[in-house]
Design an enzyme around this catalytic site. Structure first.
Site, PDB file in Angstrom:
ATOM      1  N   ARG A  55      57.382  44.938  63.720  1.00  0.00           N
ATOM      2  CA  ARG A  55      56.722  46.229  63.989  1.00  0.00           C
ATOM      3  C   ARG A  55      55.375  46.299  63.274  1.00  0.00           C
ATOM      4  NH1 ARG A  55      61.826  48.899  63.452  1.00  0.00           N
ATOM      5  NH2 ARG A  55      61.288  49.440  61.305  1.00  0.00           N
ATOM      6  N   CYS A 161      39.678  44.159  47.447  1.00  0.00           N
ATOM      7  CA  CYS A 161      38.980  44.363  48.721  1.00  0.00           C
ATOM      8  C   CYS A 161      37.565  44.885  48.572  1.00  0.00           C
ATOM      9  CB  CYS A 161      39.785  45.309  49.611  1.00  0.00           C
ATOM     10  SG  CYS A 161      41.294  44.537  50.232  1.00  0.00           S
ATOM     11  N   GLY A 213      44.487  37.779  55.327  1.00  0.00           N
ATOM     12  CA  GLY A 213      44.099  36.434  55.742  1.00  0.00           C
ATOM     13  C   GLY A 213      43.267  35.762  54.665  1.00  0.00           C
ATOM     14  N   LEU A 264      50.980  48.479  47.313  1.00  0.00           N
ATOM     15  CA  LEU A 264      50.065  49.476  47.873  1.00  0.00           C
ATOM     16  C   LEU A 264      50.868  50.729  48.164  1.00  0.00           C
ATOM     17  CD1 LEU A 264      48.317  47.184  50.539  1.00  0.00           C
ATOM     18  CD2 LEU A 264      47.426  47.794  48.312  1.00  0.00           C
ATOM     19  N   HIS A 302      34.498  47.840  55.425  1.00  0.00           N
ATOM     20  CA  HIS A 302      35.554  46.851  55.162  1.00  0.00           C
ATOM     21  C   HIS A 302      36.845  47.351  55.803  1.00  0.00           C
ATOM     22  CE1 HIS A 302      38.371  44.184  53.179  1.00  0.00           C
ATOM     23  NE2 HIS A 302      39.069  45.247  52.875  1.00  0.00           N
ATOM     24  N   PRO A 306      44.175  49.271  59.750  1.00  0.00           N
ATOM     25  CA  PRO A 306      43.844  50.196  60.841  1.00  0.00           C
ATOM     26  C   PRO A 306      43.934  51.662  60.437  1.00  0.00           C
ATOM     27  CG  PRO A 306      45.938  49.075  61.263  1.00  0.00           C
ATOM     28  CD  PRO A 306      45.337  48.418  60.076  1.00  0.00           C
ATOM     29  N   ALA A 307      44.866  52.004  59.538  1.00  0.00           N
ATOM     30  CA  ALA A 307      45.032  53.411  59.139  1.00  0.00           C
ATOM     31  C   ALA A 307      43.765  53.933  58.461  1.00  0.00           C
ATOM     32  CB  ALA A 307      46.222  53.565  58.205  1.00  0.00           C
ATOM     33  N   ASN A 335      42.702  41.227  57.150  1.00  0.00           N
ATOM     34  CA  ASN A 335      41.980  41.714  55.975  1.00  0.00           C
ATOM     35  C   ASN A 335      41.860  40.518  55.036  1.00  0.00           C
ATOM     36  OD1 ASN A 335      41.237  42.683  53.486  1.00  0.00           O
ATOM     37  ND2 ASN A 335      42.565  44.486  53.530  1.00  0.00           N
TER      38      ASN A 335
END
Length: 384
Positions: A55, A161, A213, A264, A302, A306-307, A335
């Site tokens: 999912r 990030c 990634g 997270l 960046h 998607p959220a 990402n």
């Protein structure tokens, strides 16, 4: 504010991005095959976890990405797929050399596009959250590229990030305070540092499996480009950073005996949504733009996931195409932490070439990282 394409000339003394480069490990993972491969490699057979990851893989919008992890590595280090074994030494053996190799390749590609010899680089800013050693990867990168031993080196470790844009902010300061300098910014990341087998104890790990990634990115930054020799792509006008108080635990990364463990929290997209508007308005104000002008500028964001992109788009009422470059980078590379902003900027330039009108002259480069830290640069697109 004129958008006349012929008038975009770099302001003397302002830092500009002069070239971009990227590199990836050889292993390409198609998102649709990821779940079976991951569960096979980790000898796990939990149907519930498998369903959850399936999912998640759909909701991340990632289609392909590159990873250092391979069957050869798992054969050599089977302990990486086992639960609870001290493997930080093995992980660092793999990561330290892998990130250097990718950083060298991305930098060489970038230097080639820049068109000047590597010996003209005066400063190196190296960003990674995927390696730990003394001396650091900055030295191995400088050596691998054959940079002069006088090259001034700066390391940014474990910025996550937001590291790519943090590196860009530091490179901007260096370029503007050292006339004639040319700064190589290199970022390099691999998920092996945090690779773990699936566990019902750590369901949040699966988000990372579905999203992150590997790869490397590079940029050359300098002020006052040399006419007919250098071609400035973006001018870095103003850079700011902001941390949201009392959010240290929202992105929680720790170096343990088993590598890096990340957690997270669910409220991450909400915190970014609640704080992004004031941050962007402050940055846009330096070019006399207001909150009414969100759709008059370009957005190089960046793609944390998607959220985050969806909430940003909704909150600022952005036109769907405004986040095209970010969504494409996420789909093609996942990402890839600090590297991803390089891929987003490359797609921006590609869009500018395709669109008759080009992209807007002014825009924002944005990233979000642990802390929760917001990094932003008000930028002019000079590529006409």
């Amino acid at each position: 504010m004129g958008s006349d394409k012929t008038s975009r000339i770099a302001n003397p003394g302002k830092a500009t991005i002069l070239a971009l480069g990227k590199a990836f490990p050889h292993q390409l993972v198609m998102q649709e095959f990821l779940v079976d491969g991951y569960f096979k490699n980790t000898n796990c057979d939990d149907p519930e976890l498998k369903l959850k990851l399936t999912r998640l893989c759909k909701t991340t919008t990632v289609k392909t990405r590159y990873v250092v992890m391979s069957e050869e590595i798992l054969k050599k280090y089977p302990e990486l797929a086992a639960e609870g074994l001290p493997t930080v030494k093995q992980r660092l053996d793999i990561c330290n050399s892998a990130v250097t190799e990718m950083a060298i390749e991305a930098s060489q590609s970038c230097i080639k596009k820049w068109g000047r010899p590597a010996s003209d680089i005066t400063h190196l800013v190296y960003v990674s959250s995927s390696e730990v050693r003394l001396p650091g990867g900055d030295l191995y990168l400088a050596k691998g590229l054959g940079l002069r031993s006088e090259t001034n080196r700066t390391m940014i470790y474990f910025a996550g990030c937001s590291g790519g844009v943090a590196g860009l902010r530091v490179a901007k300061d260096i370029a503007e305070n050292n006339p004639g300098s040319r700064v190589l910014l290199a970022t390099s990341e691999t998920t092996i540092i945090g690779f773990k087998p699936p566990s019902t104890q750590r369901p949040y790990d699966l988000v990372g499996v579905a999203l992150f990634g590997d790869g490397a990115g590079a940029m050359i930054i300098g002020s006052t480009p040399i006419p007919n020799l250098e071609r400035p792509l973006f001018e870095l006008h103003t850079a700011i950073q902001h941390f949201v108080p009392n959010t240290e635990k929202i992105i929680d990364g720790r170096l343990t005996e088993e590598g890096i463990s990340f957690k997270l929290e669910r409220e991450l997209p909400q915190i970014i949504e609640d704080n992004i508007e004031g941050f962007c308005v402050k940055l846009m104000g330096f070019a006399n733009y207001t909150e009414k002008d969100y759709n008059k500028i370009f957005w190089a964001v960046h793609p944390g996931g998607p959220a985050i992109l969806n909430r940003l788009e909704k909150k600022l009422e952005l036109l769907p195409e405004k986040l095209n470059a970010s969504r494409r980078a996420l789909a093609d590379y996942g990402n890839a932490s600090s590297n991803t902003i390089v891929y987003v900027l490359e797609y921006m330039l590609e869009e500018a070439k395709r669109e008759e009108s080009g992209i807007n002259e002014w825009g924002l480069i944005l990233a979000f990282g642990p802390g929760i830290t917001l990094e932003g640069i008000l930028t002019r697109n000079l590529n006409v």
